[in-house]
Design a protein around this motif. Structure first.
Motif, PDB file in Angstrom:
ATOM      1  N   LYS B 131      37.408  30.155  37.509  1.00 17.97           N
ATOM      2  CA  LYS B 131      38.580  28.759  36.483  1.00 17.97           C
ATOM      3  C   LYS B 131      40.290  30.176  36.619  1.00 17.97           C
ATOM      4  O   LYS B 131      40.979  29.846  36.825  1.00 17.97           O
ATOM      5  N   THR B 132      39.780  32.190  37.376  1.00 17.71           N
ATOM      6  CA  THR B 132      41.081  32.652  37.198  1.00 17.71           C
ATOM      7  C   THR B 132      41.473  33.034  38.750  1.00 17.71           C
ATOM      8  O   THR B 132      42.562  33.738  38.469  1.00 17.71           O
ATOM      9  N   GLN B 133      40.230  32.405  39.399  1.00 22.90           N
ATOM     10  CA  GLN B 133      40.958  32.598  41.098  1.00 22.90           C
ATOM     11  C   GLN B 133      41.559  31.510  41.685  1.00 22.90           C
ATOM     12  O   GLN B 133      41.857  30.280  41.327  1.00 22.90           O
ATOM     13  N   LYS B 134      42.485  31.977  41.979  1.00 25.35           N
ATOM     14  CA  LYS B 134      43.339  31.121  43.315  1.00 25.35           C
ATOM     15  C   LYS B 134      42.528  30.308  43.582  1.00 25.35           C
ATOM     16  O   LYS B 134      41.721  30.209  44.681  1.00 25.35           O
ATOM     17  N   ALA B 135      43.083  28.952  43.617  1.00 28.49           N
ATOM     18  CA  ALA B 135      42.173  27.504  44.309  1.00 28.49           C
ATOM     19  C   ALA B 135      41.756  27.849  45.912  1.00 28.49           C
ATOM     20  O   ALA B 135      41.381  27.331  46.230  1.00 28.49           O
ATOM     21  N   GLY B 136      43.019  27.775  46.304  1.00 29.24           N
ATOM     22  CA  GLY B 136      42.910  28.384  47.929  1.00 29.24           C
ATOM     23  C   GLY B 136      42.582  29.475  48.119  1.00 29.24           C
ATOM     24  O   GLY B 136      41.420  29.095  49.755  1.00 29.24           O
ATOM     25  N   THR B 137      41.479  30.238  47.138  1.00 29.80           N
ATOM     26  CA  THR B 137      40.287  30.942  48.093  1.00 29.80           C
ATOM     27  C   THR B 137      38.875  30.430  47.426  1.00 29.80           C
ATOM     28  O   THR B 137      38.175  31.141  48.030  1.00 29.80           O
ATOM     29  N   LEU B 138      38.830  28.854  47.011  1.00 29.88           N
ATOM     30  CA  LEU B 138      37.681  28.529  47.465  1.00 29.88           C
ATOM     31  C   LEU B 138      36.634  27.855  49.005  1.00 29.88           C
ATOM     32  O   LEU B 138      38.083  27.410  49.375  1.00 29.88           O
ATOM     33  N   SER B 139      36.216  27.237  48.375  1.00 28.14           N
ATOM     34  CA  SER B 139      35.201  27.542  49.734  1.00 28.14           C
ATOM     35  C   SER B 139      35.350  25.836  49.554  1.00 28.14           C
ATOM     36  O   SER B 139      35.959  25.311  48.848  1.00 28.14           O
ATOM     37  N   GLY B 140      35.800  24.886  51.103  1.00 32.78           N
ATOM     38  CA  GLY B 140      36.109  23.779  50.469  1.00 32.78           C
ATOM     39  C   GLY B 140      35.355  22.618  50.113  1.00 32.78           C
ATOM     40  O   GLY B 140      35.756  21.396  49.117  1.00 32.78           O
ATOM     41  N   GLY B 141      33.842  22.455  49.825  1.00 33.16           N
ATOM     42  CA  GLY B 141      32.938  21.935  48.903  1.00 33.16           C
ATOM     43  C   GLY B 141      33.253  22.104  47.299  1.00 33.16           C
ATOM     44  O   GLY B 141      34.066  21.076  46.746  1.00 33.16           O
ATOM     45  N   GLU B 142      33.946  23.287  47.006  1.00 35.68           N
ATOM     46  CA  GLU B 142      34.313  23.819  45.980  1.00 35.68           C
ATOM     47  C   GLU B 142      35.615  23.016  45.459  1.00 35.68           C
ATOM     48  O   GLU B 142      36.343  22.675  44.298  1.00 35.68           O
ATOM     49  N   GLN B 143      36.414  23.172  46.869  1.00 36.02           N
ATOM     50  CA  GLN B 143      37.869  22.550  46.343  1.00 36.02           C
ATOM     51  C   GLN B 143      37.629  21.053  45.981  1.00 36.02           C
ATOM     52  O   GLN B 143      38.552  20.760  45.548  1.00 36.02           O
ATOM     53  N   GLN B 144      36.880  20.188  46.647  1.00 32.34           N
ATOM     54  CA  GLN B 144      36.406  18.899  46.662  1.00 32.34           C
ATOM     55  C   GLN B 144      36.428  18.672  45.094  1.00 32.34           C
ATOM     56  O   GLN B 144      36.349  17.643  44.368  1.00 32.34           O
TER      57      GLN B 144
END
Ligand code: ADP
Ligand code: MG
Lengths: 291, 238
Positions: B131-144
């Motif tokens: 939750k404190t990580q930048k959204a851009g650092t998530l994988s594609g699936g996690e971003q979805q």
């Protein structure tokens, strides 16, 4: 050593005012992706409103302060509808032209109608410059301390608003991706007006601090501030709040030191010299990755 | 019967300048349904979704949501009235944290969004960890997952998803669709667009097939999935 500390305090107070100018302008970069070149002119116009209040009433300082805060908010919000269509179109060059035009009109107005174009001085009671504080051999004016504390408080409140509040989050979202922000239902119009309103309140506060440290305003003051503020923004990276804050404090100190220790009038040359080097060395600004 | 109608699109036309991207489309989404918009690239799926959301203005026709005409409303009013979106390509605010993205999804939440936050964290614990990580650092699936969770944060009545399977691995695609079915069981109404017709029709209740801005077919998903024309054009079958 004593004079060095005193100079440092002067420098930090000057830098603090630059910092608030840069914060205000950077806020508007986030809100509408514009460089509001005339933000500094609004600050000086606000000083002029305070001066008019003092000269046309019985010199009530609280009244002047209230008038300044309110008029700064009104002036700043009044520019929002002018910028909105340009911001929507993404017309950068037109935006700069518009902002400069507003600045020129304000400067003309002040030189025509405020004290016949001469410097407009404020009474000592409002500047606090006559109160000096001495700690050992170091002495400095009360005004500088008030300005320093005021700048720190204003910067902290603004940062809290932007990074911790719901509307601040909405403003940062709009800055980052306007399309997505709109899709999430963030109101473009209302949030923008709110951002301009807060920038306006800050402009009023800066004007009060300027009265305290400078003791007077002048028609050309807006231009002087505007050039410094815009260069500091470039220096730190457009829209970079924290970078702008530190760059401004740093440059305030550089300026004060140059003023104290270099012969003649080298202050401006040193100020711009340092900045030119950074711009050449780091094209996106000292702290910047945006733009 | 009219009561079950969550979204009704009538005779909707949307233009980009002189170009007609959506032409006189009629569409209905009923309470608790998953409705799929099937069509190849450029069919007008995103345009239709953006028009419902008020991002793209309709030139003609009406859009009715829960009995209210929302055709001319601003996007912020439409979102506030209970429609949220998972944008095409996920629409991450990449430099903001996972938590901030979720909080922005709750911008129009009337009360306390805390319980909803707990809920999406229980659906997708990974988002809680990050939750404190930048959204851009998530994988594609996690971003979805984040984009879907963000769309749920305002507790909407209707969620629009624009190509949720885009650029996802097959395992994630099933996971996402199974989650949507789960949400449907809890009473959510869903309209999604897909180029991946096979998956969409596998999980949807009904479908509309779009081609060059017009609906060429519509019906129950199982029927469309076995329709020879659909199979030929969109399922690479026969
Ligand atoms: N911003 C735009 N300006 C002009 N034409 C557009 C724009 N966006 C989409 N189109 C056109 O509208 C049609 C439908 O596009 P779109 O709704 O994005 O289709 P889909 O989402 O089904 O791939 C396409 O022909 C596309 O080229
Ligand atoms: Mg699309």
């Amino acid at each position: 050593m004593e004079s060095f500390v005193a100079q440092l305090i002067v420098g930090l107070a000057t830098g603090g005012i630059y910092a608030l100018l840069v914060l205000g302008m950077n806020l508007l970069v986030l809100v509408r992706n514009i460089v509001h070149h005339s933000y500094s002119h609004i600050v000086v116009l606000t000083m002029a409103m305070g001066w008019l209040t003092l000269t046309h009433t019985n010199g009530s300082i609280p009244l002047a302060v209230i008038v300044m805060l309110i008029s700064a908010i009104i002036f700043t919000i009044a520019t929002e509808p002018l910028f909105r269509p340009l911001s929507v179109r993404g017309a950068d060059l037109e935006t700069v032209t518009l902002a400069m035009g507003i600045g020129i009109i304000i400067t003309e107005f002040i030189s025509k109608y405020i004290n016949g174009g001469a410097n407009f001085a404020f009474p000592d009671a409002m500047t606090g410059r006559q109160n000096t504080i001495s700690i050992g051999l170091i002495s400095f004016s009360m005004a500088n301390i008030v300005v320093l504390v005021g700048c720190a408080a204003a910067a902290a409140i603004l940062m809290w608003f932007l990074f911790k509040s719901k509307e601040g989050r909405a403003i940062r979202a709009m800055a980052q991706n306007l399309r997505v922000a709109k899709m999430l239902g963030i109101p473009f119009g209302r949030t923008g007006v709110l951002g301009f309103g807060i920038a306006g309140l800050l402009a009023g506060f800066i004007a009060i601090l300027c009265v305290m440290t400078l003791g007077a305003g002048s028609p050309s003051l807006g231009d002087t501030f505007a050039v410094k503020a815009i260069i500091l923004m470039l220096f730190a990276g457009m829209g970079n709040m924290k970078g702008g804050l530190f760059s401004a404090l740093f440059m305030g100190v550089v300026e004060a030191m140059a003023l104290a220790y270099l012969p003649g009038r080298w202050t401006e040359a040193v100020f711009y010299g340092v900045i030119m080097l950074v711009i050449i060395w780091k094209p996106n600004g000292l702290f910047g990755n945006k733009h | 019967m009219e009561q079950t109608n969550v979204l009704k699109v009538e005779n909707l036309s949307v233009y980009y300048g002189p170009i007609c991207a959506v032409r006189k489309i009629d569409l209905e989404v009923n309470q608790g349904e998953i409705v799929a918009l099937i069509g190849s690239n450029g069919a007008g799926k995103s345009t239709l979704i953006n028009a419902i959301l008020g991002i793209q203005r309709a030139r003609g026709g009406t859009i009715t949501f829960l009995g209210q005409n929302i055709t001319r409303l601003k996007t912020e009013r439409i979102v506030a009235s209970g429609i949220s979106v998972v944008p095409e390509g996920r629409g991450m605010l990449a430099d903001m944290t996972v938590l901030e993205n979720l909080q922005l999804g709750a911008y129009h939440h009337k009360g306390d969004y805390g319980p909803m936050l707990e809920k999406v964290f229980s659906y997708f614990p990974i988002l809680s960890d990050r939750k404190t990580q930048k959204a851009g650092t998530l994988s594609g699936g996690e971003q979805q997952m984040l984009a879907i969770s963000r769309a749920l944060m305002g507790e909407p009545r209707l969620v629009l998803l624009d190509e949720p399977s885009l650029a996802l691995s097959p395992a994630y695609v099933d996971k996402i669709f199974q989650f949507l079915v789960e949400m449907k069981k809890q009473g959510l109404t869903i309209l999604l667009s897909e180029q991946n017709a096979r998956k969409a029709l596998q999980y949807a209740d009904r479908g509309y097939v779009l081609d060059l801005g017009v609906t060429v077919m519509n019906g129950p998903a199982q029927e469309l999935a076995v329709n020879p024309e659909v199979k030929r054009a969109y399922l690479g079958g026969e």
